[in-house]
Design a protein around this motif. Structure first.
Motif: not given
Lengths: 239, 83
Positions: A60-89
């Motif tokens: 990983a680089t400090e300034v993310p490249g295209t592919f790293q951006n996509i990966v981070e976007l996917v992971v963040e999206m899934l994390d937010n989706m699960v976090g929004g519904v399940m809360g502390k679980h």
């Protein structure tokens, strides 16, 4: 009907599962079907993406490249989706929900690339439904203990238990049938368009692909994961 | 009593047609959901994205009963359980 249920093809409209080859196992004829091959292709695509993502994140680089951006976007999206519904679980179920989300989504979208979507076979969706069922009930027994589960079954009155049990069994069936029927209806529609209107099926079926493969597939993926998350976080709450 | 295959196939086709009448219910239900969502957006335009995603989730769940009808029709037409 020598190939078994849903394996026989009709006329030139073709949306059935086909057997590719068969082998004998303990006296049973086991068919390797197009679904197996499509699941394998989907799996290979996801595994290739995973290896590439792993490599991108390790370097990983400090300034993310295209592919790293996509990966981070996917992971963040899934994390937010699960976090929004399940809360502390949420932290314990991000892996599971993320995995089934990516698998179902790629399966549904594989219709765009000429595969028969694996989720249009009841064998695949029933397996997914049973996995969710196991997760739900494992967590129910873990968090509410046996006493809590029995109390939950007898919730209004003890003689209500059979209806509660039927309600529990209906969960994986409705989860899997919903996904299966939605994707199957898309597959049938596209097969009818290409089979019956093949003379005039130029360019405009793309609009149908956008609806049946992309919109419907994405919505059903979201619904499957959403319902699984709701049931699981319901099973985790002790009161 | 013996029935020939053609008779059973014809009856299966009629049954399949009757089974997809199940589509009426989800149609009405989804329409009601969309109507209420439209009213909600009218009252609170700022929450449009939340309302839309909730509406789509509810509609996708409401669609299930209609799809069961579709499944019955598909089983009758292609798996031919009665023959």
């Amino acid at each position: 009907m020598e190939q078994g249920m849903l394996l026989s093809a009709g006329a030139d409209i073709d949306f059935m599962v086909h057997g590719v080859f068969s082998y004998e196992l303990f006296g049973q004829t086991v068919w390797i079907t197009t679904t197996h091959i499509c699941v394998l292709i989907v799996m290979l695509v996801i595994i290739a993406f995973c290896f590439a993502a792993n490599r991108a994140v390790k370097h990983a680089t400090e300034v993310p490249g295209t592919f790293q951006n996509i990966v981070e976007l996917v992971v963040e999206m899934l994390d937010n989706m699960v976090g929004g519904v399940m809360g502390k679980h949420a932290p314990r179920f991000r892996n599971y929900i993320g995995t089934i989300f990516i698998f179902i989504l790629v399966s549904n979208l594989s219709g765009l690339f000429g595969l028969r979507p694996p989720t249009a076979d009841y064998g695949v969706t029933l397996a997914l439904g049973l996995m969710s069922f196991s997760v739900i009930h494992f967590n129910k027994f873990k968090h509410q203990k046996v006493k809590g589960v029995i109390e939950g079954l007898c919730s209004p009155w003890p003689f209500w238990a059979p209806i509660n049990i039927i309600g529990d069994i209906a969960v994986p069936i409705s989860l899997s049938l919903r996904l299966f029927a939605n994707i199957l209806s898309g597959v049938v529609m596209m097969a009818l368009v290409y089979g019956l209107l093949s003379q005039i099926a130029i360019i405009w079926p793309a609009a149908l692909h956008v609806y049946f493969d992309m919109f419907s597939g994405a919505i059903q993926t979201y619904v499957f994961c959403m319902l699984t998350m709701t049931y699981v976080s319901d099973a985790c709450t002790t009161d | 009593m013996e029935f020939n295959t053609e008779f059973i196939l014809g009856c299966s086709a009629i049954g399949a047609g009757l089974a997809v009448i199940a589509g009426i219910g989800p149609g009405v239900g989804q329409g009601i959901a969309a109507g209420h969502a439209a009213a909600a957006v009218g009252r609170n335009p700022g929450a449009k994205s939340d309302i839309t995603s909730t509406m789509l989730l509810g509609q996708a769940v409401a669609e299930t009963t209609g799809l069961y009808g579709l499944l019955i029709a598909m089983l009758l037409l292609f798996v031919k359980p009665l023959i």
